[in-house]
Design a protein around this motif. Structure first.
Motif, PDB file in Angstrom:
ATOM      1  N   GLU A 413      34.871  40.582  40.093  1.00  8.27           N
ATOM      2  CA  GLU A 413      33.838  39.727  39.536  1.00  8.27           C
ATOM      3  C   GLU A 413      32.765  40.584  38.891  1.00  8.27           C
ATOM      4  O   GLU A 413      32.568  41.738  39.275  1.00  8.27           O
ATOM      5  CB  GLU A 413      33.219  38.837  40.614  1.00  8.27           C
ATOM      6  CG  GLU A 413      34.195  37.849  41.231  1.00  8.27           C
ATOM      7  CD  GLU A 413      33.531  36.964  42.274  1.00  8.27           C
ATOM      8  OE1 GLU A 413      32.399  37.290  42.680  1.00  8.27           O
ATOM      9  OE2 GLU A 413      34.140  35.954  42.672  1.00  8.27           O
ATOM     10  N   CYS A 426      36.658  37.758  36.584  1.00  6.15           N
ATOM     11  CA  CYS A 426      37.423  38.230  35.432  1.00  6.15           C
ATOM     12  C   CYS A 426      38.735  37.454  35.333  1.00  6.15           C
ATOM     13  O   CYS A 426      39.212  36.872  36.312  1.00  6.15           O
ATOM     14  CB  CYS A 426      37.707  39.727  35.554  1.00  6.15           C
ATOM     15  SG  CYS A 426      36.239  40.776  35.473  1.00  6.15           S
ATOM     16  N   GLU A 430      42.405  41.033  33.676  1.00  2.00           N
ATOM     17  CA  GLU A 430      41.291  41.969  33.616  1.00  2.00           C
ATOM     18  C   GLU A 430      40.766  42.263  35.017  1.00  2.00           C
ATOM     19  O   GLU A 430      41.002  41.504  35.952  1.00  2.00           O
ATOM     20  CB  GLU A 430      40.162  41.400  32.749  1.00  2.00           C
ATOM     21  CG  GLU A 430      40.516  41.244  31.296  1.00  2.00           C
ATOM     22  CD  GLU A 430      39.377  40.656  30.494  1.00  2.00           C
ATOM     23  OE1 GLU A 430      39.155  41.081  29.356  1.00  2.00           O
ATOM     24  OE2 GLU A 430      38.693  39.746  31.030  1.00  2.00           O
ATOM     25  N   SER A 432      37.098  44.205  37.022  1.00  2.00           N
ATOM     26  CA  SER A 432      35.718  44.623  36.804  1.00  2.00           C
ATOM     27  C   SER A 432      35.645  46.137  36.694  1.00  2.00           C
ATOM     28  O   SER A 432      36.411  46.867  37.328  1.00  2.00           O
ATOM     29  CB  SER A 432      34.836  44.135  37.959  1.00  2.00           C
ATOM     30  OG  SER A 432      35.344  44.593  39.202  1.00  2.00           O
ATOM     31  N   CYS A 439      34.250  43.224  32.198  1.00  2.43           N
ATOM     32  CA  CYS A 439      35.676  43.165  32.528  1.00  2.43           C
ATOM     33  C   CYS A 439      36.448  44.091  31.595  1.00  2.43           C
ATOM     34  O   CYS A 439      36.189  44.125  30.386  1.00  2.43           O
ATOM     35  CB  CYS A 439      36.200  41.733  32.400  1.00  2.43           C
ATOM     36  SG  CYS A 439      35.512  40.580  33.608  1.00  2.43           S
TER      37      CYS A 439
END
Length: 717
Positions: A413, A426, A430, A432, A439
Motif C-alpha cells: 500500500e 497497489c 504492482e 509499493s 507503486c
C-alpha cells in the motif's frame, strides 16, 4: 438595542406616531431578530453576527488550518459566537486547540499569565478573537500587560477598535490582524459638505473640536471640547485652510464609511419606502389633487412595500429587505498594519458574500500581503506534524480528531499525499516502493535458464542425459556379454531410454511457462516415469520368475522370457496414459500469473488445473515403486552373481524416500522454488535408478572383465 449602541430608525403612524409600524437597525446583529414570527417588522442594514462567524470559518478552511485557538468574551454575545464557531468548525474537521473565556473586570478570574502560557505552549498559529463591543477596551488592556507570542489573529468587526488603541503593546501583538468588516460605502455629497464647512459660521458647534483633532491633527481656537483627548499631546491651532481640506481620517475613512453608511442606508430606505407609499395612496385617493391633510399608513402596507421593492440609493447601490434574510451578508476582509511611527494602514485582502453560491462565497487576494509582518508565508496551524507520504493518519483516542499518530502504510500500500486518511492499495501487478509513496511494477518470477538455480539444474539434466546415453551405448556394444544378457537386456535398454527421457523432461519445467509446456510437462513426466518404474518392476519380476522356474514342477516355466515383461510395462503405462488423458480432457493445466503469494513478485507458473489428478499420477508412480521395492527385497538373497535384486532394492528405497519427501516440500514451496523442488525430485530419483542399477554393471564390464563370463553366472554350491 441597548447593548449594540445602535441608533434605530423608527417610523410609526404619521398621524399619531404611536403605533410601531417598522424598525430598521444599522447595528443590532443579534440572530434572535431573524425570527419573523416574533419580530415581523424588524429589518436591518447589516448582517447578523452568526454570518460573520461563518465567514471566519470559511477563511480558516481556505488556508487549510486545522488547529485553531479561540478567545471569547464571557457574555451572551461572546459565548453564543463561540458555540456557533465551534459547531461550524466540527463540520469541517477543524479542532479547537484551546477555548479561553475572558471575564470583564476580573483579572483574578482570567489569569493573564495562564493565558500567555496557553498561547506559548499551543502549536496553533491561528487564534480567533470573538468579543462583544463592550469587552474590546478591557481586552486591549488585558493583552497589553504581557508580551504574547506571534500569531495570526482573526478578529470580528467589533475588534477593529484596536486601530485606535492607546497601548503600545497592542500595536505589536495585533500587528497584521485579519478582520471581517461590514460593507463600506460612500455617502454621496458628504465630501463636498465636509469640505464646505465654515468655522466662522459655526463658532459654537460642539462637534467640531473633537472632529478637528481627528481629521486635521489640530484644534479649533476658543473651542470647548466635550470629549477628553485620548492622548496628552498638545495640538496646534487650526486655520481655516487646514480644516477638512488637506487631511482625512485614516481610521474612520471620510469617503467610505461602514457604520455611518449603515445609518445612511437605514434612513434612506425608510424614507424612500414612506415616500413611495405616500405617493401611491395620494394617487389612489385623490388623482386630481396633490395635497392631503391626513395620511394614515397601516403596518402591513409598509411591510409589504419594504419586502417587495428594490430601493436604489443615489449611489446606485440596491438594497433589498427580504422577509427571511438580511439585506446584505457581505463582509470585507481587511489586513491591519501598525507602523513604527504610530500610523495605521488597513488593506482590503478579500471578501465574503453569503448571497453567492456555495464554494464562491469567499474571495481572497493571494497577491496581497496576507502574512506580514511576522510571517513570510502561510503558517501551518496543526496539532502535530503532518504525516508524510508513505504514512497514514491513525486516531489517537486520548486527543481530539485533529491530533493523530502517523503509521507506515502496510506492505503493498502507498500514500502519495500528506495527511492521508488511508493508504492506497497497489494493483495486482504492482508493489509499493521502499518509501511507500508510489507503486512500481513487480518483478516477474519464474525458473529461468538465466538464473543460477535454473542453469545449474539444466546442466545437471544435460550431464545425466549424456551419462545415460553413454551407458546405453555401452550396453548396446556389450549386448552379447553375460552381464548385459542377464535380467533381460531389452528391459535394460528400455529402462535407459526412459531414464534419458526423464532427465530431458525436466527442461520443460525450466523457462517461462507457456500453454504447450504446461500441458506437456506433468503428462510427459508421468508417462516416462511410469515406463521407468514399470520396467524396474518387470526386471524384478523376471528375476523372481527365473529363479522359481528352476524348481521341479514349477508352473512358472511358461512365463520365462521377455513377453511377460513387455506386457507388464505396456499395461502399467496404459493406466498412466488413461489418467493423463482424463486430466487433459476435464481440467487441463494452464499458465497463470500468481500475484498474491508473494507481495514483491508476479510468479509465473503452471496451474495444474486439478490437484487431484496431479497427485493421482504421483500416487500411481509411488505405488509401482513400492511394489518394485517389495519384490526386489524378497529376491535380494537369490544365489546369482548377476542378481539385480539388491541393486533394485537400494534404488527403490532411494526412489521412495525422494518422492516421500517431495510432497511436503512441494506443498510448502512457492514460485520458482516449487518448480525447482519437482525438478530435483525427478533428477535425484532418476539418477538413483541409473546409479544403483547400471553403474555396477559398467564396473564389471570395464574393471572386472574376468567376472563377465558364463562360467561365473551360477555360484557353485
Amino acid at each position: 438595542m441597548p447593548q449594540s449602541g445602535s441608533f434605530e430608525v423608527i417610523f410609526g403612524n404619521l398621524t399619531t406616531l404611536g403605533e410601531l409600524c417598522g424598525l430598521i437597525s444599522y447595528g443590532s446583529r443579534d440572530p434572535v431578530f431573524n425570527d419573523r414570527v416574533q419580530f415581523p417588522s424588524f429589518y436591518r442594514t447589516v448582517p447578523d453576527e452568526l454570518s460573520e462567524i461563518d465567514g471566519i470559518v470559511e477563511l480558516i478552511k481556505h488556508f487549510g488550518w486545522k488547529w485553531v485557538g479561540l478567545i471569547v468574551s464571557d457574555d451572551e454575545i461572546g459565548l453564543r459566537a463561540g458555540k456557533h464557531f465551534e459547531r461550524e468548525m466540527k463540520k469541517d474537521g477543524i479542532c479547537l486547540a484551546f477555548n479561553i473565556r475572558i471575564e470583564l473586570g476580573s483579572i483574578a478570574s482570567t489569569d493573564p499569565m495562564k493565558t500567555r502560557e496557553i498561547l506559548n505552549r499551543s502549536t496553533a498559529n491561528v487564534v480567533v478573537l470573538l468579543v462583544s463591543l463592550r469587552f474590546v477596551g478591557y481586552i486591549l488592556f488585558f493583552f497589553a500587560m504581557f508580551d504574547m507570542p506571534e500569531k495570526i489573529w482573526i478578529v470580528s468587526s467589533t475588534f477593529l477598535r484596536v486601530l485606535d488603541t492607546a497601548y503600545p503593546q497592542n500595536r505589536i501583538i495585533f500587528n497584521g490582524i485579519l478582520a471581517l468588516s461590514i460593507q463600506q460605502g460612500e455617502i454621496p455629497g458628504f465630501r463636498e459638505f465636509l469640505h464646505g464647512l465654515n468655522l466662522s459660521e459655526c463658532p459654537d458647534g460642539i462637534l467640531f473640536p473633537d472632529v478637528s483633532e481627528r481629521l486635521s491633527d489640530c484644534k479649533l481656537p476658543n473651542a470647548i471640547k466635550t470629549t477628553p483627548s485620548g492622548t496628552n499631546i498638545s495640538l496646534p491651532q487650526c486655520t481655516e485652510s487646514e480644516f477638512f481640506q488637506e487631511y482625512d481620517l485614516p481610521i474612520n475613512e471620510t469617503l467610505n464609511f461602514r457604520i455611518s453608511y449603515g445609518v445612511y442606508t437605514a434612513v434612506y430606505t425608510m424614507a424612500l419606502a414612506l415616500h413611495k407609499l405616500n405617493m401611491k395612496q395620494t394617487r389612489a385617493s385623490h388623482p386630481d389633487r396633490r395635497e392631503r391633510q391626513h395620511i394614515n399608513f397601516k403596518q402591513w402596507q409598509l411591510n409589504a412595500l419594504i419586502q417587495s421593492k428594490d430601493f436604489e440609493m443615489t449611489s446606485g447601490y440596491k438594497i433589498h429587505l427580504n422577509v427571511k434574510k438580511d439585506p446584505s451578508k457581505y463582509y470585507e476582509i481587511v489586513k491591519c498594519f501598525f507602523s513604527e511611527e504610530g500610523g495605521v494602514q488597513t488593506v482590503k485582502v478579500g471578501s465574503f458574500d453569503i448571497s453567492r453560491p456555495d464554494g464562491n462565497q469567499l474571495s481572497v487576494n493571494s497577491s496581497a500581503d496576507l502574512w506580514g509582518p511576522y510571517f513570510t508565508k502561510c503558517p501551518p496551524s496543526r496539532c502535530n506534524e503532518p504525516c508524510t507520504p508513505g504514512h497514514r493518519k491513525s486516531k489517537n483516542e486520548r486527543k481530539p480528531p485533529c491530533c493523530y499518530n502517523c503509521v507506515p502504510c502496510a506492505e503493498g500500500e502507498i500514500s502519495n499525499t500528506t495527511d492521508t486518511q488511508s493508504c492506497i492499495k497497489c494493483s495486482e501487478n504492482e508493489k509499493s516502493n521502499k518509501e511507500q509513496n508510489g507503486c512500481i511494477p513487480k518483478n516477474i518470477n519464474f525458473l529461468s535458464y538465466e538464473d543460477t538455480l535454473g542453469a545449474t539444474l539444466s546442466f545437471i539434466s544435460f550431464l545425466c542425459t549424456v551419462t545415460c546415453t553413454v551407458i546405453l551405448g555401452i550396453f548396446i556394444k556389450y549386448r552379447e556379454t553375460p552381464i548385459v544378457r542377464a535380467n533381460n537386456r531389452y528391459l535394460s535398454c528400455l529402462l535407459l531410454i526412459s531414464l534419458m527421457l526423464c532427465f530431458l523432461c525436466t527442461l520443460l519445467f525450466i523457462g517461462r511457462p507457456t500453454q504447450i509446456c504446461c500441458l506437456l510437462r506433468q503428462v510427459t513426466f508421468g508417462i516416462v516415469f511410469t515406463i521407468s518404474v514399470s520396467s524396474v518392476l518387470a526386471k524384478t519380476l523376471t528375476v523372481i520368475i527365473a529363479f522359481n522356474a528352476t524348481k521341479p514342477g514349477s508352473k512358472l516355466k511358461k512365463y520365462v522370457g521377455t513377453q511377460l515383461a513387455i506386457i507388464l510395462v505396456i499395461v502399467c503405462s496404459l493406466v498412466e496414459i488413461v489418467i493423463s488423458a482424463v486430466w487433459l480432457a476435464s481440467n487441463p493445466p494452464f499458465p497463470e500469473a500468481d500475484t498474491l503469494s508473494d507481495p514483491d513478485y508476479i510468479i509465473l507458473l503452471c496451474n495444474e488445473g486439478s490437484g487431484f489428478f496431479f497427485f493421482c499420477i504421483i500416487g500411481y508412480i509411488g505405488t509401482l515403486a513400492l511394489l518394485s521395492f517389495i519384490a526386489a527385497f524378497l529376491a535380494k538373497d537369490f544365489p546369482d552373481r548377476f542378481n539385480e535384486a539388491k541393486n533394485i532394492t537400494f534404488s527403490m528405497l532411494g526412489f521412495c524416500s525422494v518422492w516421500g519427501a517431495f510432497v511436503p516440500a512441494y506443498l510448502s514451496s512457492k514460485g520458482s522454488r516449487m518448480v525447482a523442488v519437482e525438478i530435483f525430485a525427478i533428477l535425484s530419483s532418476s539418477a538413483g535408478l541409473l546409479g544403483c542399477i547400471f553403474v555396477p554393471k559398467c564396473y564389471i564390464i570395464f574393471l572386472r572383465p574376468e567376472l563377465n563370463i558364463r562360467d561365473t553366472i551360477v555360484r557353485k554350491q
